[in-house]
Design an enzyme around this catalytic site. Structure first.
Site, PDB file in Angstrom:
ATOM      1  N   TRP A 293       0.850  -1.212   0.393  1.00 32.34           N
ATOM      2  CA  TRP A 293      -0.372   0.066  -0.248  1.00 32.34           C
ATOM      3  C   TRP A 293       0.621   1.647  -0.393  1.00 32.34           C
ATOM      4  O   TRP A 293       0.639   1.975   0.636  1.00 32.34           O
ATOM      5  CB  TRP A 293      -1.008  -0.057   0.880  1.00 32.34           C
ATOM      6  CG  TRP A 293      -1.870  -0.721   0.984  1.00 32.34           C
ATOM      7  CD1 TRP A 293      -3.664  -0.665  -0.102  1.00 32.34           C
ATOM      8  CD2 TRP A 293      -2.855  -2.056   1.878  1.00 32.34           C
ATOM      9  NE1 TRP A 293      -3.948  -1.951   0.134  1.00 32.34           N
ATOM     10  CE2 TRP A 293      -3.897  -2.928   1.739  1.00 32.34           C
ATOM     11  CE3 TRP A 293      -1.828  -3.114   2.158  1.00 32.34           C
ATOM     12  CZ2 TRP A 293      -3.910  -3.659   1.951  1.00 32.34           C
ATOM     13  CZ3 TRP A 293      -1.909  -3.750   2.947  1.00 32.34           C
ATOM     14  CH2 TRP A 293      -3.207  -4.628   2.530  1.00 32.34           C
TER      15      TRP A 293
ATOM     16  N   CYS B  93      -6.202   1.574   1.814  1.00 29.93           N
ATOM     17  CA  CYS B  93      -7.354   1.456   0.665  1.00 29.93           C
ATOM     18  C   CYS B  93      -7.910   2.258   0.857  1.00 29.93           C
ATOM     19  O   CYS B  93      -8.505   3.766   0.517  1.00 29.93           O
ATOM     20  CB  CYS B  93      -8.000   0.066   1.087  1.00 29.93           C
ATOM     21  SG  CYS B  93      -6.721  -1.634   1.401  1.00 29.93           S
TER      22      CYS B  93
END
Lengths: 748, 748
Positions: B322, B408
């Site tokens: 991420w 996210c």
């Protein structure tokens, strides 16, 4: 024989309650010392060997040997012995007698400094580990300190702080290991853990859960350590030898893992006597063997050594570690707790000669059996190695007859209390800050708030008192918050799991501040009030000297006003201390105790209005001044001095009030028996009168002068200093001079 | 040229304010993609080399190489390069490309497990250091956990907790390093330190002082690290290359020192464009060179690798880290923040092909310039590698136009917020606990409180709701307190000084809980209410299966009642979360986000009353069910599904609402231009309608089936899963099957 065969009482069997066990099983002894036995053959051999090692150590400036790359833990070292086959009680801090362990958790810089200053090399890998990967207490503290804290520390208005050494003063109740065995203690701690907190995870709860988990792991390590010496300590001790050994293993775990300023062993005398008495009654051992085991235990306590820095040794001179062992005392049911073991323990000073360690401490009361009081007075007079604390005050103020002394004069209930040790604030120097508007008289730095300085040619009393209060307000706040930082970080980076594992999970914590220079502060106030003190200022207008022009009353001479003044300072400062937020909601206390740091405190303190000269030692602890000022000193003899000290309010100084006195033998009487009786009577009176503590030295100043000139003649000359005993030859030249300059009372 | 020459505005010059700098200096771009340049020669060479290394890594199951005895710190490694002379932007996590560092501070067992499970040896000395001397986050957590927490974790009613991996999700504002240089940042932090607390040393104050001190040290280390690569980062960046390099050095320090679950880089696009535009305007660089530098930066972000355990890879499939990079977004003054750099960044997916990392995130609004919206839709359709978040919701709820996405879907204001990441509670499983009185349907253990089980042959709706509320009350309390333990210990043992050094000292902290299984929980409630669910019990009387006998409305079909039910669950659970004590008084939030752990969550969850089969994956995030139950699934097409998701109340789920959709290209239109326009229009409508997030996949199920059967044909096939992108071939077989089973909408 089952481990608990013959023992009485029920409560202690199902949950940890050593006091209940003692109360049901100890045998009070009201006789005299005639039952005592000399040193056994094994004791002689071991002690001879140890003295040889001590000589080597002395020649090497107090360091026999040092580790530099084994971070000390309970299980870090192979077993070590003095003479294996002679030792009834075994266990050393490292694998070699007197070898000092490497203890970096408190601070890698200090650990390395201790190595370098003693001529040892530091280990690069260790330095990297404890710098880059494992933070230490010392670094944590300095990360959080404010500039104001650093300045107060540097200018020594607050000093001796345990930020560069371990706080110590925690006494694990090591008796628990002997009475219950380690498996039971682990099970109890697991039970505790299940009851720490109820759902809501506040930081307090999280921290305590982590701590109890660490304690459980520590107990597992101690069990493992005992196996190195061939013992399985899972179950309770079965006899006296095991009881002493198990108890010592508990203490050994502490001194293997922590280099605290004071590593006291607590109150173990009556407890161990129960096991000894059972073995004697069963014919399993003789009195000679009982004494032999006690001698060996005490010898182990004489061997405890820590690697320390020159700065530390300046503060606490003569390598003390305060293996303080508390004996005697009264029970709350009116019986005394004196057993034959209290005699045996004092008798070690005869069998193996005087010694600074363990720091033998008699919990005194005039209600103790006369046989014991006489014997203790005799030993004090002969050895100048023991101290006395007022057990009547302890019971009344701590609600327990199972108190012990941590370090010098700090009471703690066995297994139930711990202390956040906090060194001391210099209230003599604070007098000068009040006069100079927060500017330090030595460094000229603005350390305190920028209050208005006093500007008159002489000092106005009322003006002074207001300013002194302002300075004490500031100092108390800064001091307590500095300690809040230290103890937060100590818990975080150098938590004493091995000691706290032997204590209640739900501990009471005291927050032990301290005051240095009480007598000079009080005498200065008296001088300002009555002495018409002329002020001498330097080119910057800073007050640097004071000339009292009239006589004034001083503390230490049983003068009501001067003594009340000392009490007022104590009360005012303690009231300010109590106003502050304290770490973990601990209970604030204070002490009047300087240990030997009175010398370094004095060195950092300018001339004071009472006439004390700049740089000269402060009077130690609660002692009256014996300084060179024209109007200072104890002029009215021993009893007047003791009366003044006894007036200090213990409820305001529950961390203890230290009083060290030297008495010329001739002042006590013309023969030994008279001297012993007089000393005992003096103590009966002093303690009945509310005196808290007495360090008893019985010798002449001439003896010290001779020892100063000819140290080789007095290798074992031991004296009491502020709260502990020390070998005279191990004191620094300055400390020796200070001790010599102290009043030696030649009249009552 | 001076580093700030040509820049406008004043406020940002004297104190850290990157947003103010951006607002005064960025150039909004309203055009199309026609200015973009292809990959430079150096980019081709580097990318070819990197792809070779990726192939080696793929053949070695995702591990190119691993360290086992250098605990990773900012300065632990020599500089490393891919092809030194070709790299415009330099800096690797270790000294070798793709080599994974050894990161024991979070947990030595995990670090060792990562080694062993990948066929590497553990280092004995390291194991000793990080077991005996340096405690780790993981051990701290387990020391404090209660049996109830362990049971909830083991039975997976709460799961994926960051107790065996780093919490991550902290975004340092690395732009600060470029704009101000490190010396200024150090000076500002020193100023902050002097103002942390005022005299009273509460634990909050002490901790923060220690943390800021650690941040100052970290900044010093980063300065040192940059010198290894030949750069002096004391002063601000002077040009685009330095600005990109300095920013990357800030991020590099983070990924060198922390193995967090999500290591996002934040919102750097408009900021860097200012430097690029200045250089372009001055003729110092060409557009080709601008693209080259951006390509090289993005390539670095594609190279980030962490050593991870098989358990971690189960949870978060396909090696995501991420490196979320947020672009576009609107300004609160009505201008968009779109610059040419947003095009350049998306264009890296063309120049170097699709890639899971960095996790490219478009902060979307229908008010963004059409040229950009069209281009982003085009790239989404072509690459299935980017995601969209509703920038209108971000600005309204976070009060800033300088938000970025961590991980996210979790918004955070650059430099001002941090997050205590908290994984998720399984509310589908909680349905079963409500029915079975707190007994786990898989393990049969009593995990929740011993509530009465439901005993009827069919399930009564009102009875169920009361029980479900009781279970959610219990679960919310336990969950938050479990996270309190984790974050206390993370701060204590694995504090992210290198990241927090680039953020405000006075941080806002969110406490990010999460919900898994929302659709199954809502559908189960609908089934119980309308479906007359028959209960099947096992021999112990435990409800183990459910047969809905009537049809019932389900979430995901734009049905008011079902969608309101999902919102009711969210609101009720969040209300319970808010009741709890949270560590550091952080602000509770929750997410509807499962990442790829929907598969392991589902594996641990029995049959649910909506007809979902035991062990089958839960629908990910906020996605409607696509399961095999008779009445389940999205039956009304893409827009109905999006409408349902958009109804979920973002103010109750401020940690984000994840929605992943796959659209059959033919469902979008008959040719590329139509498809792009339709996709853009769908997004305009969805986000205007209050939808929070969209993962866009545009492909057919047949493509995935072919890739499953012939992985060698699709080495770079990248798809969006819940909140990130992944190479299809890196998914586990179970994950591949799950993705294939998801709805591929073939109609709007």
């Amino acid at each position: 024989m089952g481990h608990w065969d013959g023992f009485k009482g029920d409560k202690w069997r199902t949950s940890v309650d050593v006091r209940d066990f003692i109360q049901h099983n100890y045998t009070e002894y009201k006789g005299d010392d005639s039952f005592l036995e000399p040193a056994a053959e094994s004791t002689e051999k071991l002690w001879t060997k140890l003295q040889e090692l001590f000589e080597v150590q002395h020649e090497k400036n107090g360091v026999y040997d040092m580790d530099n790359n084994i971070p000390a833990t309970v299980t870090s070292h192979e077993p070590g012995y003095l003479i294996k086959e002679e030792e009834k009680i075994v266990g050393l801090q490292t694998d070699v007698p007197l070898k000092q362990a490497f203890m970096p958790f408190g601070g890698i810089n200090m650990a390395n400094n201790a190595l370098v200053s003693n001529g040892y090399e530091t280990d690069e890998e260790m330095t990297k580990i404890f710098t880059d990967w494992r933070k230490t207490h010392n670094q944590g503290v300095f990360d959080a300190y404010t500039p104001e804290m650093r300045a107060a520390r540097k200018n020594k208005i607050i000093t001796g702080l345990p930020d560069a050494y371990g706080r110590g003063r925690i006494i694990g109740d090591y008796r628990r290991l002997a009475l219950y065995g380690i498996d039971f203690l682990i099970a109890e701690k697991k039970k505790d853990l299940s009851n720490v907190g109820n759902k809501v995870m506040t930081e307090e709860v999280i921290r305590l859960r982590e701590e109890v988990s660490a304690q459980i792991r520590a107990l597992g390590s101690i069990k493992e350590m005992a196996t190195y010496y061939g013992f399985d300590i899972s179950a309770p001790a079965k006899n006296a030898q095991e009881a002493i050994q198990w108890t010592y293993f508990g203490y050994l775990a502490a001194i293997k893992s922590q280099n605290g300023a004071a590593m006291s062993i607590g109150r173990i005398s009556a407890f161990l006597d129960i096991y000894i008495q059972r073995d004697l009654d069963n014919g399993a051992i003789t009195e000679l063997e009982a004494q032999e085991m006690i001698d060996h235990l005490i010898m182990k306590l004489r061997m405890v050594k820590f690697a320390r820095t020159p700065e530390y040794n300046q503060l606490f001179s003569g390598y003390p570690i305060w293996a303080t062992l508390s004996i005697a005392g009264m029970g709350i049911d009116g019986r005394s707790l004196v057993t034959k073991n209290d005699f045996r323990i004092l008798h070690t000073l005869v069998n193996m000669g005087p010694s600074p360690e363990p720091n033998l401490t008699v919990l005194y009361s005039s209600h103790l059996p006369e046989g014991f009081r006489t014997f203790a007075s005799h030993i004090a007079k002969e050895s100048s190695s023991i101290q006395f604390e007022n057990d009547d005050l302890l019971r009344a103020n701590w609600g327990s007859d199972d108190c012990a002394i941590a370090c010098c004069v700090s009471a703690t209930v066995m297994g139930k209390d711990m202390q956040f040790f906090g060194a001391r604030a210099n209230l003599a120097k604070a007098v000068l800050y009040a006069i100079n508007g927060g500017v330090d008289e030595k460094t000229k730095a603005q350390v305190g708030p920028k209050f208005r300085p006093m500007t008159g040619d002489t000092l106005d009393y009322n003006e002074f008192v207001e300013r002194y209060k302002d300075i004490m307000d500031w100092l108390a706040e800064l001091y307590v918050n500095t300690l809040n930082v230290i103890h937060f970080m100590h818990d975080k980076y150098a938590y004493e799991a091995e000691q706290l594992a032997f204590m209640e999970t739900d501990l009471k914590r005291t927050f032990a501040t301290g005051i240095a220079g009480i007598s000079h502060a009080a005498d200065s106030m008296m001088a300002i009030k009555h002495g018409n003190v002329k002020v001498i200022r330097d080119e910057d207008g800073l007050a640097v000297d004071y000339v009292p022009q009239n006589e004034f009353p001083t503390y230490g001479n049983d003068n009501e006003e001067a003594d009340a003044c000392a009490n007022w300072i104590l009360d005012y400062f303690m009231t300010q201390i109590k106003r502050q937020h304290t770490y973990r909601n601990s209970t604030p206390t204070t002490s009047l105790l300087t240990i030997t740091s009175n010398v370094v405190y004095g060195k950092a303190t300018g001339n004071t209005p009472d006439g004390r000269r700049a740089g000269k030692p402060l009077a130690p602890g609660a002692n009256p001044s014996y300084q060179d000022g024209k109007f200072l000193g104890e002029k009215n003899g021993l009893l007047a001095s003791l009366n003044s000290t006894a007036k200090l309010e213990y409820t305001n100084a529950r961390d203890g009030i230290s009083n060290t006195q030297t008495i010329n033998p001739n002042g006590l009487g013309k023969d030994d028996a008279t001297r012993v009786n007089n000393l005992r009577n003096v103590m009966d009176g002093y303690f009945d009168n509310g005196g808290y503590h007495l360090n008893v030295n019985v010798f002449t100043t001439d003896l010290l002068l001779d020892a100063q000139a000819h140290p080789e003649k007095y290798p074992n000359l031991t004296i009491r200093v502020s709260g502990y005993a020390v070998k005279f030859r191990d004191l620094t030249p300055e400390q020796q001079a200070d001790v010599i300059s102290r009043t030696s009372h030649d009249r009552m």
